[in-house]
Each structure stands twice: as C-alpha cells, then as structure tokens.
Motif scaffolding. Structure first.
Motif, PDB file in Angstrom:
ATOM      1  N   SER A   1       0.816  -1.210   0.000  1.00 35.85           N
ATOM      2  CA  SER A   1       0.000   0.000   0.000  1.00 35.85           C
ATOM      3  C   SER A   1       0.845   1.253   0.000  1.00 35.85           C
ATOM      4  O   SER A   1       2.046   1.228   0.214  1.00 35.85           O
TER       5      SER A   1
ATOM      6  N   LEU B   1      -6.985  10.466  -0.836  1.00 40.43           N
ATOM      7  CA  LEU B   1      -7.635   9.274  -1.378  1.00 40.43           C
ATOM      8  C   LEU B   1      -9.151   9.431  -1.446  1.00 40.43           C
ATOM      9  O   LEU B   1      -9.755   9.200  -2.498  1.00 40.43           O
TER      10      LEU B   1
ATOM     11  N   ARG C   1      -9.448   3.678  -8.125  1.00 35.80           N
ATOM     12  CA  ARG C   1      -9.007   2.445  -7.491  1.00 35.80           C
ATOM     13  C   ARG C   1      -9.894   1.286  -7.947  1.00 35.80           C
ATOM     14  O   ARG C   1     -11.050   1.490  -8.324  1.00 35.80           O
ATOM     15  N   ASN C   2      -9.336   0.083  -7.892  1.00 34.82           N
ATOM     16  CA  ASN C   2     -10.066  -1.123  -8.234  1.00 34.82           C
ATOM     17  C   ASN C   2     -10.778  -1.641  -6.988  1.00 34.82           C
ATOM     18  O   ASN C   2     -10.163  -2.281  -6.129  1.00 34.82           O
TER      19      ASN C   2
ATOM     20  N   VAL D   1      -7.360  -3.144  -1.503  1.00 32.83           N
ATOM     21  CA  VAL D   1      -7.708  -1.749  -1.783  1.00 32.83           C
ATOM     22  C   VAL D   1      -8.895  -1.331  -0.912  1.00 32.83           C
ATOM     23  O   VAL D   1      -8.921  -0.228  -0.346  1.00 32.83           O
TER      24      VAL D   1
ATOM     25  N   ILE E   1      -9.191   1.814   1.803  1.00 33.06           N
ATOM     26  CA  ILE E   1     -10.222   2.840   1.698  1.00 33.06           C
ATOM     27  C   ILE E   1     -11.018   2.910   2.998  1.00 33.06           C
ATOM     28  O   ILE E   1     -11.389   4.003   3.460  1.00 33.06           O
TER      29      ILE E   1
END
Length: 494
Positions: free
Chosen positions: A274, A406, A455-456, A462, A466
């Motif tokens: 990350s 983010l 982002r995926n 991921v 988040i």
C-alpha cells in the motif's frame, strides 16, 4: 534470361530438379536433428536469413540471431516486407529472406519444404505432448506436496533452488496451454539452468519455473503476451526457495484475484503493498504488529493473509488447496486465538495492516539507536488488540494527508454508501437494504466511487485501505440514517 542470371528452362530442367532434390535432402537431414538445424539449413540454402516467428514467443528459431527482429516484424506485417517469402508452419510463421542471386522459385521450394517438415515435427511433438503434459502436472503436484528432493532428482538439476509460480485462469485456457507449451518448448533436460513445468489443475493453468535464484523474466514476458492474446488473468509469486512452493502457489492465486483486464498479470508482492504502510512510524508500527501477531504461527499468518487478499473464504480455499469448510473452521479458531471478531471490517483492515508490517529487523536505525543508549523498547505483557490502533499510528499529519488525498471530495451520499458497503464486506444486497436504496442504485454509486478514487474496488486490499482512509477523515458517523434524501428512496446533493 531472368534478372538473377538463371533461365526458366534451367530452373525447371533436369539440373534444376536435381538441385531441388539436393535441397530437400539437406533439409530432411537437418529436420531429423532439431528445428534449429532445420531453420539454419534453410537460411544456408537461400543464402540469406530464416526465422520461425511465433505470435507469443517471438522468434522461436533464427539464423542468424541478428535477423530475429526482422523476421518477427515481417511476420506481423507481411505487406511491408514483399521481398520475404512466408509460409505458415506448425502454428507459427516461417520467414525467409533470400539473397538477390537466388531464383525466386528456389526460395519458394525451400520455404515450402521447410514448412512441411516443421509441420511433421509439430505433429510428432503433438503426439507426445499429452504424455509430457501429464508428467509436468505430476511433478507440480509433487512439489506442492513437499517432495522437492524427488522432483529435483528427476530433473537432474540439483542446482535448482528457487521457483517462480504463475496461476492463470480464463475461458480459452486449453488453447492457451498449447500455445504457451509451444512457445516455452519445456524440457526436462538434466543440469539445466532453468526448467519450466506447466500443467492444468482444477480449471487453471499452473506454470512453475525452477531456477537458481535468478529469474530472467522470459516466462513473465510469455505469460504477459499470452494473457493479452487469450484474455486470461494471472497471478505471479516468487522467486521463493523451492521448499516454499506451496506458499508461492497460494500467493499466486491470491494475486490473480486482484488482476483486471487492464492489468492482467499481478505479482504477489504488489497485492496489499500500500501507499499507507510507508507513512506509518516504523518503530511503534512494528512493535504493535509483532504484539498482535504473537499468538500466530507462520502458517496461521499465511492463511489469514491469503484470506484477506482474496476477500472471501471460498477464494482463499481455492488458493490454498483446501476445502471451504476447512478454511472457515480455521478462521473461527484464529478468531478465538486473537480474541477478535474477524468478521468486522475494521478488525480485518487492522489485521491486514499488521500482516503487512515490516519485520522487526527492518527497523535498523531505531534498533541501533536503542543499542547505543542501552535501552530496549518495552514489550507489552499481553498481545495488543485488533479493535483499536495505538496512539500516534494513524493520527499523524502524513496519514491524514494521504487519507484526504484518497477519499477527499466524495459527495456525502457516495461516502456514506461506500462506508456501508465496506462494512458489509463488499456485498451489495445487505448494504442496499441498510441504505434503503435499490441494488442498482447502489451499484451505480459504487461505480462513481471507483471513478473518483481511481481504485479497483474489486481488490480486497484496496477496500481495506479505503476503509481506513474513511475512518481517518470521518468528521461524523457515516451513518446510513444520515443519507441525504428527498422523498421516497431518492437522495439530494448537498
């Protein structure tokens, strides 16, 4: 009289026929030795160069070696190379570039004969391919069962010490297997510097490259081309010591679950690597992770890491080669061992953070400082809890800047919907029910979130990051009851 100085009568007369028979005999003798000798003989007969170009492997054989790039380009764009003679051969393309003094008819005869002999060699290889593929699959199973000594003894390469594993899945897997087999030309020759094993197991293609610790990237390039051409998804793990083949095997499967059509080959070390962990203060982060993971063995940690990377117990079971029931039972036992609810999204995110922490020995600077001062960091008497993080770990300015970068800018309804969906472990139906919106509406909002975050969201690691970013930037509860509405089940923009 032709421009090459040979008359048509001479080209087709007794002398020309005898010349063609001699050429065919030379090609036949070369074909009995190897494909490389056959291509070399064809290049000699046309007094130029010859290349067997494969769409995946590139130049399979080339004489001289410097002509490989020209041959591949000619096979890809034949109209741009009218001076080359080309013939399809055994799933590839034979490209000949004859010298100007060689009659065109002779070049065509050499190309046709060479292509026919390549087809014969290909058919013979296809007859043996089934048995060889079964042998490869057996050797892979032995490696996964821990019989590394037996496999290396069979291969005769006692210097083979490391392995790199690829696991591929897709609809066109049988064809892809044959194409990769032809491109790699696997051999079990003894004392090789590298040996590539490949076999189909449980609906996927497993490729294991055994080598001496250095991976030259050749198999990775072939797997990348194959994945693009046949629309496959692949995970890669290694190089790892040969004894850790089961670990590499499961890590490759976990990485594959993060692959997408835009990124078809994902290395295991990129999954969960990350942007957050480098921002955390190393010393307290390492001490906290060490305390959290103290009750766990390396096998326990690996199972949890695969589970958190894949995002579900059935996927983790497939990656680990276990039944889904076994994985569920072990995770229940580990939940009791850790004294935490591993079904909680925050606990999962914290656990993944702990599993991705640097090893205690990596904190060399702080260790040296402590050794000079004669002090050692205090060890907590009991393992740390996963429900909360120690002060000063995520509540730093660097982490907050990362989190705002983010998830900052998300509209309120998107933020609340995303947080709810993450709490439900990416399950749309229960999240939509709690939000009192239709599943289609929630799916549309999640698409907007993915576009905004770049982002995926299908990647479990991921999603964990988040979730932590939403917590770090939360000013109030991201409560579904606070979802902005305007009558019925709609919402309004603020």
């Amino acid at each position: 009289m032709s421009s090459t100085g040979t008359t048509d009568h001479e080209a087709t007369g007794p002398r020309g026929a005898r010349h063609e028979r001699d050429a065919a005999d030379r090609l036949l003798r070369a074909a009995t030795r190897s494909g490389a000798h056959l291509i070399a003989e064809a290049a000699s007969l046309v007094q130029g160069w010859a290349v067997l170009a494969d769409p995946i492997a590139g130049a399979v054989y080339s004489t001289p070696a410097a002509a490989a790039a020209d041959g591949v380009h000619a096979a890809a764009a034949p109209r741009e190379h009218p001076h080359c003679t080309q013939r399809p051969a055994a799933g590839a393309v034979l490209v000949l570039a004859a010298a100007p003094t060689v009659p065109p008819g002779h070049a065509c005869h050499v190309a046709t004969t060479t292509a026919a002999l390549l087809e014969v060699r290909g058919q013979r290889a296809a007859e043996l391919r089934g048995e060889q593929m079964r042998l490869h699959t057996t050797l892979i199973r032995l490696l996964l069962a821990g019989h590394t000594a037996a496999v290396t003894e069979t291969l005769g390469g006692n210097r083979l010490t490391h392995v790199t594993v690829y696991r591929l899945s897709g609809v066109d897997l049988p064809t892809a297997h044959e194409v990769l087999w032809r491109a790699v030309r696997p051999s079990l020759a003894p004392y090789a510097d590298a040996v590539t094993l490949m076999g189909r197991r449980d609906g996927e293609l497993v490729v294991a490259e055994l080598h001496r610790g250095g991976d030259d990237g050749r198999i990775l390039r072939l797997v990348s081309r194959l994945s693009e051409r046949h629309h496959l998804l692949a995970g890669m793990a290694g190089p790892l010591p040969l004894a850790e083949m089961p670990t590499a095997h499961s890590d490759a499967a976990a990485a594959r679950h993060s692959a997408t059509p835009d990124r078809r080959v994902v290395p295991a070390d990129a999954v969960g690597a990350s942007r957050l962990t480098p921002l955390l203060p190393t010393a307290p982060y390492t001490r906290w992770a060490e305390s959290v993971l103290r009750p766990l063995s390396p096998a326990h940690q690996h199972l949890l890491l695969v589970w958190l990377r894949t995002g579900s117990k059935p996927r983790a079971a497939a990656a680990l080669g276990l039944s889904a029931g076994t994985v569920r039972a072990r995770i229940r036992d580990l939940s009791r061992l850790l004294g935490a609810d591993l079904e909680d999204a925050t606990v999962r995110a914290h656990l993944l953070l702990a599993l991705r922490a640097p090893a205690p020995g990596d904190d060399s600077d702080s260790d040296s400082d402590r050794s000079r001062s004669g002090s050692s960091p205090p060890r907590p008497p009991f393992p740390a809890r996963l429900e909360s993080l120690p002060d000063g770990l995520l509540d730093t300015e660097a982490v907050r800047t990362w989190a705002v970068g983010l998830v900052g800018g998300l509209e309120p309804h998107l933020r609340i919907a995303l947080a709810c969906w993450l709490r439900h472990h990416a399950r749309t139906a229960p999240a939509a029910a709690e939000l009192h919106v239709h599943r289609t509406t929630l799916a549309g909002w999640l698409t907007q979130c993915a576009e905004h975050l770049a982002r995926n969201l299908a990647d479990a690691t991921v999603r964990a990051e988040i979730h932590l970013a939403l917590k770090a930037t939360r000013n109030g509860p991201d409560d579904p009851a606070a979802l902005p509405r305007r009558g019925g089940r709609t919402y309004r923009r603020l």
